[in-house]
Design a protein around this motif. Structure first.
Motif, PDB file in Angstrom:
ATOM      1  N   LYS A 167       0.753  -1.269  -0.008  1.00 39.05           N
ATOM      2  CA  LYS A 167      -0.018  -0.057  -0.102  1.00 39.05           C
ATOM      3  C   LYS A 167       0.778   1.271   0.079  1.00 39.05           C
ATOM      4  O   LYS A 167       2.058   1.296   0.597  1.00 39.05           O
ATOM      5  CB  LYS A 167      -0.855   0.119   1.166  1.00 39.05           C
ATOM      6  CG  LYS A 167      -1.778  -1.348   1.212  1.00 39.05           C
ATOM      7  CD  LYS A 167      -2.542  -1.025   2.576  1.00 39.05           C
ATOM      8  CE  LYS A 167      -1.743  -1.353   3.784  1.00 39.05           C
ATOM      9  NZ  LYS A 167      -2.531  -1.323   5.269  1.00 39.05           N
ATOM     10  N   PRO A 168       0.443   2.510  -0.855  1.00 38.90           N
ATOM     11  CA  PRO A 168      -0.666   2.448  -1.501  1.00 38.90           C
ATOM     12  C   PRO A 168      -0.965   1.778  -2.666  1.00 38.90           C
ATOM     13  O   PRO A 168      -1.886   2.339  -3.436  1.00 38.90           O
ATOM     14  CB  PRO A 168      -0.885   3.964  -1.557  1.00 38.90           C
ATOM     15  CG  PRO A 168       0.697   4.448  -1.842  1.00 38.90           C
ATOM     16  CD  PRO A 168       1.482   3.453  -0.919  1.00 38.90           C
ATOM     17  N   HIS A 195      -2.617   5.942   2.640  1.00 42.16           N
ATOM     18  CA  HIS A 195      -2.359   5.149   2.005  1.00 42.16           C
ATOM     19  C   HIS A 195      -3.159   3.873   1.909  1.00 42.16           C
ATOM     20  O   HIS A 195      -3.445   3.125   0.927  1.00 42.16           O
ATOM     21  CB  HIS A 195      -0.883   4.399   2.659  1.00 42.16           C
ATOM     22  CG  HIS A 195      -0.023   5.232   3.038  1.00 42.16           C
ATOM     23  ND1 HIS A 195       0.791   6.013   1.859  1.00 42.16           N
ATOM     24  CD2 HIS A 195       0.611   5.737   4.108  1.00 42.16           C
ATOM     25  CE1 HIS A 195       1.579   6.900   2.632  1.00 42.16           C
ATOM     26  NE2 HIS A 195       1.548   6.739   3.658  1.00 42.16           N
ATOM     27  N   ASP A 196      -3.955   3.244   3.190  1.00 40.65           N
ATOM     28  CA  ASP A 196      -5.094   2.679   3.096  1.00 40.65           C
ATOM     29  C   ASP A 196      -6.205   3.037   2.218  1.00 40.65           C
ATOM     30  O   ASP A 196      -6.530   2.284   1.352  1.00 40.65           O
ATOM     31  CB  ASP A 196      -5.716   2.383   4.580  1.00 40.65           C
ATOM     32  CG  ASP A 196      -4.609   1.830   5.296  1.00 40.65           C
ATOM     33  OD1 ASP A 196      -3.887   0.845   5.043  1.00 40.65           O
ATOM     34  OD2 ASP A 196      -4.559   2.500   6.582  1.00 40.65           O
ATOM     35  N   ALA A 199      -5.060   2.842  -1.543  1.00 38.86           N
ATOM     36  CA  ALA A 199      -4.924   1.543  -2.014  1.00 38.86           C
ATOM     37  C   ALA A 199      -6.522   1.031  -2.500  1.00 38.86           C
ATOM     38  O   ALA A 199      -6.811   0.500  -3.376  1.00 38.86           O
ATOM     39  CB  ALA A 199      -4.363   0.654  -1.149  1.00 38.86           C
TER      40      ALA A 199
END
Length: 237
Positions: A167-168, A195-196, A199
């Motif tokens: 991630k990302p 980033h979560d 993604a």
């Protein structure tokens, strides 16, 4: 990468938050989402810097450095201590030293966020497939989940070094969906950082954000998640 066989369940959506209607898989981040691991990470970073003869950082600083995996955490710590970009040899040594210190005590100070265990247990019992997708090195995932008695809730564990990308990048999420034979449109990403969310959006997952984790000092709302939850327990009706 750890995976266990999928089991067939019927999902009782009336007992879940409406955002989960029609969803079959939920991917969870680990650090800052399920556990507050910064105290142990900060202790390992401080010991690493001390061993390298550099000034030690504080827990407050480390909270803004986590989220991109251990190599980036070490790079940020060294850059802070040196006030300059670290040389490759120092970066490699620093990473090796950090892994030793963190590996020696990964759960001494780490705590589970409120409501996590009851939520995972309930979601699992409702028939949803749960997977864990973190940028933490894979070797630390199973011991941490076992320590908090969470391991059995997850079908698949993916670490930051499990695949070619983390991630990302959407690859870990798409890999999880493919391995569990569930389309991305029926999947959810739950995390605490940009980033979560990035993604999740790139993978075609519904994105759910938590505001209490580690997001480099930025409000999670700026990442435009589909929904912000104050607690994981809000996933239960």
């Amino acid at each position: 990468m750890r995976q266990k066989a999928l089991q067939e369940h019927s999902i009782h959506y009336s007992e879940l938050h409406p955002v989960l209607q029609g969803k079959r898989l939920i991917a969870f981040d680990l650090d800052g989402t399920l556990i507050d691991s910064v105290p142990d990470l900060a202790a390992a970073v401080a010991r690493t810097l001390n061993e390298l003869g550099l000034p030690a950082s504080s827990e407050t600083e480390v909270r803004d450095w986590v989220g991109n995996g251990a190599p980036v955490l070490v790079e940020r710590a060294l850059a802070w201590a040196l006030n300059a970009a670290p040389e490759p040899a120092l970066l490699e040594r620093g990473y090796d030293v950090f892994m030793v210190h963190y590996g020696a005590a990964p759960n001494t100070l780490t705590t589970l966020y409120p409501g996590v265990k009851q939520t995972l247990q309930a979601l699992h019992q409702q028939g949803l497939t749960l997977v864990l997708i973190t940028n933490k090195p894979e070797r630390f995932i199973e011991p941490l989940l076992s320590h908090f008695e969470l391991l059995d809730y997850f079908t698949l564990l993916i670490g930051g070094d499990s695949l070619a990308e983390k991630k990302p990048h959407p690859l870990p999420l798409l890999h999880a969906a493919r391995n569990c034979q569930i389309p991305p449109s029926a999947c959810v990403m739950v995390g605490d950082s940009r980033h979560d969310m990035a993604a999740g959006k790139a993978a075609g997952f519904t994105t759910l954000a938590l505001p209490y984790g580690y997001n480099h000092g930025e409000p999670i709302e700026t990442s435009n998640p589909d929904l912000v939850l104050n607690s994981l327990t809000e996933l239960l009706a």
